[in-house]
Scaffold this motif. Structure first.
Motif, mmCIF file in Angstrom:
data_model
loop_
_atom_site.group_PDB
_atom_site.id
_atom_site.type_symbol
_atom_site.label_atom_id
_atom_site.label_comp_id
_atom_site.label_asym_id
_atom_site.label_seq_id
_atom_site.Cartn_x
_atom_site.Cartn_y
_atom_site.Cartn_z
ATOM 1 N N SER A 28 10.243 10.695 11.589
ATOM 2 C CA SER A 28 10.159 10.539 10.148
ATOM 3 C C SER A 28 8.855 9.853 9.745
ATOM 4 C CB SER A 28 11.359 9.740 9.639
ATOM 5 O OG SER A 28 11.268 9.516 8.250
ATOM 6 N N ARG A 29 8.504 8.775 10.472
ATOM 7 C CA ARG A 29 7.281 8.052 10.131
ATOM 8 C C ARG A 29 6.050 8.907 10.395
ATOM 9 N NH1 ARG A 29 5.913 4.751 6.377
ATOM 10 N NH2 ARG A 29 3.666 4.623 6.618
ATOM 11 N N ALA A 30 6.064 9.669 11.480
ATOM 12 C CA ALA A 30 4.935 10.548 11.776
ATOM 13 C C ALA A 30 4.772 11.603 10.686
ATOM 14 C CB ALA A 30 5.136 11.220 13.136
ATOM 15 N N SER A 31 5.893 12.129 10.198
ATOM 16 C CA SER A 31 5.845 13.119 9.112
ATOM 17 C C SER A 31 5.250 12.510 7.855
ATOM 18 C CB SER A 31 7.254 13.643 8.842
ATOM 19 O OG SER A 31 7.266 14.525 7.742
ATOM 20 N N TYR B 146 5.508 2.400 12.833
ATOM 21 C CA TYR B 146 4.284 2.511 12.020
ATOM 22 C C TYR B 146 3.116 2.952 12.889
ATOM 23 C CZ TYR B 146 0.302 1.135 9.145
ATOM 24 O OH TYR B 146 -0.887 1.133 8.448
ATOM 25 N N PHE B 147 2.974 2.325 14.044
ATOM 26 C CA PHE B 147 1.848 2.648 14.922
ATOM 27 C C PHE B 147 2.028 4.016 15.575
ATOM 28 C CE2 PHE B 147 2.076 -2.013 14.762
ATOM 29 C CZ PHE B 147 0.805 -2.287 14.278
ATOM 30 N N ILE B 148 3.267 4.379 15.898
ATOM 31 C CA ILE B 148 3.520 5.714 16.431
ATOM 32 C C ILE B 148 3.114 6.769 15.412
ATOM 33 C CG2 ILE B 148 5.324 7.340 17.119
ATOM 34 C CD1 ILE B 148 4.655 5.347 19.287
ATOM 35 N N GLY B 149 3.438 6.527 14.150
ATOM 36 C CA GLY B 149 3.057 7.460 13.102
ATOM 37 C C GLY B 149 1.552 7.618 12.997
ATOM 38 N N LYS B 150 0.827 6.511 13.107
ATOM 39 C CA LYS B 150 -0.630 6.565 13.041
ATOM 40 C C LYS B 150 -1.210 7.326 14.237
ATOM 41 C CE LYS B 150 -1.480 4.170 9.279
ATOM 42 N NZ LYS B 150 -2.054 4.836 8.079
ATOM 43 N N VAL B 151 -0.643 7.084 15.415
ATOM 44 C CA VAL B 151 -1.122 7.771 16.618
ATOM 45 C C VAL B 151 -0.895 9.275 16.517
ATOM 46 C CG1 VAL B 151 -0.705 8.072 19.093
ATOM 47 C CG2 VAL B 151 -0.877 5.773 18.135
ATOM 48 N N VAL B 152 0.286 9.668 16.021
ATOM 49 C CA VAL B 152 0.574 11.099 15.850
ATOM 50 C C VAL B 152 -0.398 11.709 14.845
ATOM 51 C CG1 VAL B 152 2.276 12.758 15.004
ATOM 52 C CG2 VAL B 152 2.989 10.896 16.505
ATOM 53 N N ILE C 25 -5.663 1.754 7.157
ATOM 54 C CA ILE C 25 -4.830 0.570 7.377
ATOM 55 C C ILE C 25 -5.287 -0.576 6.483
ATOM 56 C CG2 ILE C 25 -4.150 -1.187 9.062
ATOM 57 C CD1 ILE C 25 -4.220 0.964 11.196
ATOM 58 N N ALA C 26 -6.594 -0.736 6.316
ATOM 59 C CA ALA C 26 -7.093 -1.784 5.425
ATOM 60 C C ALA C 26 -6.620 -1.536 3.991
ATOM 61 C CB ALA C 26 -8.612 -1.844 5.483
ATOM 62 N N THR C 27 -6.603 -0.282 3.572
ATOM 63 C CA THR C 27 -6.134 0.055 2.227
ATOM 64 C C THR C 27 -4.645 -0.254 2.086
ATOM 65 O OG1 THR C 27 -7.793 1.806 2.035
ATOM 66 C CG2 THR C 27 -5.901 1.910 0.540
ATOM 67 N N GLU C 28 -3.853 0.126 3.077
ATOM 68 C CA GLU C 28 -2.416 -0.128 3.021
ATOM 69 C C GLU C 28 -2.096 -1.621 3.085
ATOM 70 O OE1 GLU C 28 -1.018 4.085 5.088
ATOM 71 O OE2 GLU C 28 -1.072 2.240 6.263
ATOM 72 N N ARG C 29 -2.944 -2.375 3.735
ATOM 73 C CA ARG C 29 -2.729 -3.820 3.771
ATOM 74 C C ARG C 29 -3.040 -4.444 2.406
ATOM 75 N NH1 ARG C 29 -5.903 -4.935 7.625
ATOM 76 N NH2 ARG C 29 -4.365 -5.004 9.302
ATOM 77 N N SER C 30 -4.118 -4.014 1.776
ATOM 78 C CA SER C 30 -4.522 -4.620 0.509
ATOM 79 C C SER C 30 -3.615 -4.217 -0.648
ATOM 80 C CB SER C 30 -5.981 -4.248 0.187
ATOM 81 O OG SER C 30 -6.123 -2.846 0.022
ATOM 82 N N ASP C 31 -3.013 -3.010 -0.602
ATOM 83 C CA ASP C 31 -2.128 -2.613 -1.709
ATOM 84 C C ASP C 31 -0.662 -3.001 -1.484
ATOM 85 O OD1 ASP C 31 -1.034 -0.763 0.057
ATOM 86 O OD2 ASP C 31 -2.029 0.971 -0.831
ATOM 87 N N GLY C 32 -0.390 -3.719 -0.394
ATOM 88 C CA GLY C 32 0.950 -4.230 -0.161
ATOM 89 C C GLY C 32 1.863 -3.324 0.629
ATOM 90 N N THR C 33 1.375 -2.134 1.031
ATOM 91 C CA THR C 33 2.225 -1.207 1.766
ATOM 92 C C THR C 33 2.682 -1.802 3.097
ATOM 93 O OG1 THR C 33 1.123 0.703 0.765
ATOM 94 C CG2 THR C 33 2.336 1.083 2.807
ATOM 95 N N LEU C 34 1.771 -2.430 3.819
ATOM 96 C CA LEU C 34 2.129 -3.001 5.118
ATOM 97 C C LEU C 34 3.157 -4.129 4.961
ATOM 98 C CD1 LEU C 34 -1.144 -3.153 7.249
ATOM 99 C CD2 LEU C 34 0.616 -1.394 7.153
ATOM 100 N N LYS C 35 2.968 -4.958 3.954
ATOM 101 C CA LYS C 35 3.913 -6.055 3.724
ATOM 102 C C LYS C 35 5.297 -5.500 3.425
ATOM 103 C CE LYS C 35 4.627 -10.165 0.855
ATOM 104 N NZ LYS C 35 4.085 -10.979 -0.267
ATOM 105 N N HIS C 36 5.347 -4.432 2.630
ATOM 106 C CA HIS C 36 6.629 -3.809 2.306
ATOM 107 C C HIS C 36 7.282 -3.225 3.554
ATOM 108 C CE1 HIS C 36 9.655 -1.383 0.287
ATOM 109 N NE2 HIS C 36 9.178 -0.315 0.924
ATOM 110 N N LEU C 37 6.502 -2.512 4.374
ATOM 111 C CA LEU C 37 7.058 -1.900 5.576
ATOM 112 C C LEU C 37 7.551 -2.950 6.570
ATOM 113 C CD1 LEU C 37 4.484 0.982 6.230
ATOM 114 C CD2 LEU C 37 6.818 1.195 5.372
ATOM 115 N N ALA C 38 6.832 -4.072 6.644
ATOM 116 C CA ALA C 38 7.239 -5.138 7.571
ATOM 117 C C ALA C 38 8.577 -5.748 7.171
ATOM 118 C CB ALA C 38 6.168 -6.220 7.629
ATOM 119 N N GLY C 39 8.944 -5.637 5.889
ATOM 120 C CA GLY C 39 10.196 -6.204 5.411
ATOM 121 C C GLY C 39 11.364 -5.239 5.448
#
Length: 271
Positions: A21-24, A112-118, A90-104
């Motif tokens: 799902s995350r890779a998609s 998350y990292f598997i999706g990026k690798v795919v 990743i820098a963009t997702e960190r600054s717009d709060g996406t990473l913080k949301h996903l971590a919660g």
């Protein structure tokens, strides 16, 4: 009156389904961003078209510069799909709060990292296929044959892995996506100029060759040149050979270094 509170446990889906799902999601997000698609996917193709049309001269042993350029532009395409793409996104997702949301969320952070690798893998394969098709059909660049495909595969895989890990680590140095682009893009362009992408590596000044040898792009390009060029041209390399064992060693060391940097520096939110 007695009130009974029932507790419903949330059952998470299997880990493999979460990864898929995350890779998609990562793939859909990438291909919906026109700027990323054009810069990452089409820019190497445009460069191949321009250089192939303008600089199609013989460099020796019956080899055209376009054939020499093919190895470099594939290496540069891998660099763009991995290091540049990861650092900026990743820098963009960190600054717009996406990473913080996903971590919660209950989603495992590894997804998350598997999706990026795919995403990197899919885009890298697409870039290689398109470049090989354009080079072969438009400029007659011969495709690898036999065991050369094995060399092609491990050089591209090791190079993509090293650059992906470096891109994830570099993303933590940028304040946001724009600053990441301003920081990484000039560095990538300089590395391309001194690593034998736009020129023959033997024509690059020795001190620039020394600097280039510290980074993975030079070794990716050299390993891929062994696939596209006859062995007689290995004499033009600094060591007089393709040095495939050293290519594997350096790219492997960069994978280890990149992984260590990711563990030490990655952040899920801005400081």
């Amino acid at each position: 009156m007695t009130t009974t509170t029932s507790r419903t446990d949330v059952v998470l889906p299997p880990l493999t389904r979460v990864y898929r799902s995350r890779a998609s999601v990562e793939l859909k997000e990438f291909f919906r961003q026109r700027e990323s698609v054009v810069f990452t996917l089409l820019f190497p193709v445009i460069l191949l078209g321009v250089f192939g049309a303008v600089l199609d001269y013989d460099i020796g042993a019956g080899v055209s510069f376009t054939q020499y350029f093919m190895a470099g532009i594939i290496a540069a395409g891998i660099l763009g799909a991995s290091l540049q793409n990861m650092a900026i996104s990743i820098a963009t997702e960190r600054s717009d709060g996406t990473l913080k949301h996903l971590a919660g969320t209950p989603m495992p952070k590894s997804a998350y990292f598997i999706g990026k690798v795919v995403q990197v893998l899919a885009v890298t394969v697409l870039i290689i296929v398109v470049l090989l098709a354009v080079g072969g059909l438009a400029y007659g660049v011969p495709l690898p044959s036999g065991s050369d495909w094995v060399t092609f595969a491990w050089v591209a895989a090791l190079g993509a892995a090293a650059c992906t890990l470096l891109g994830i680590a570099v993303s933590s140095l940028a304040r946001n996506g724009r600053s990441a682009s301003a920081m990484v893009t000039p560095i990538a362009l300089v590395l391309q100029f001194i690593s034998g992408v736009f020129f023959q590596f033997s024509q690059v000044p020795t001190w620039m060759q020394t600097i280039a040898s510290l980074f993975p792009l030079k070794w990716m390009a050299q390993g891929l040149r062994s696939v596209f060029l006859p062995d007689v041209l290995a004499a033009q390399e600094p060591a007089g050979s393709w040095e495939l064992d050293r290519v594997a060693l350096v790219l492997g060391l960069w994978c280890v270094a990149g992984l260590v940097l990711c563990v030490l520096t990655f952040r899920w939110q801005d400081r």
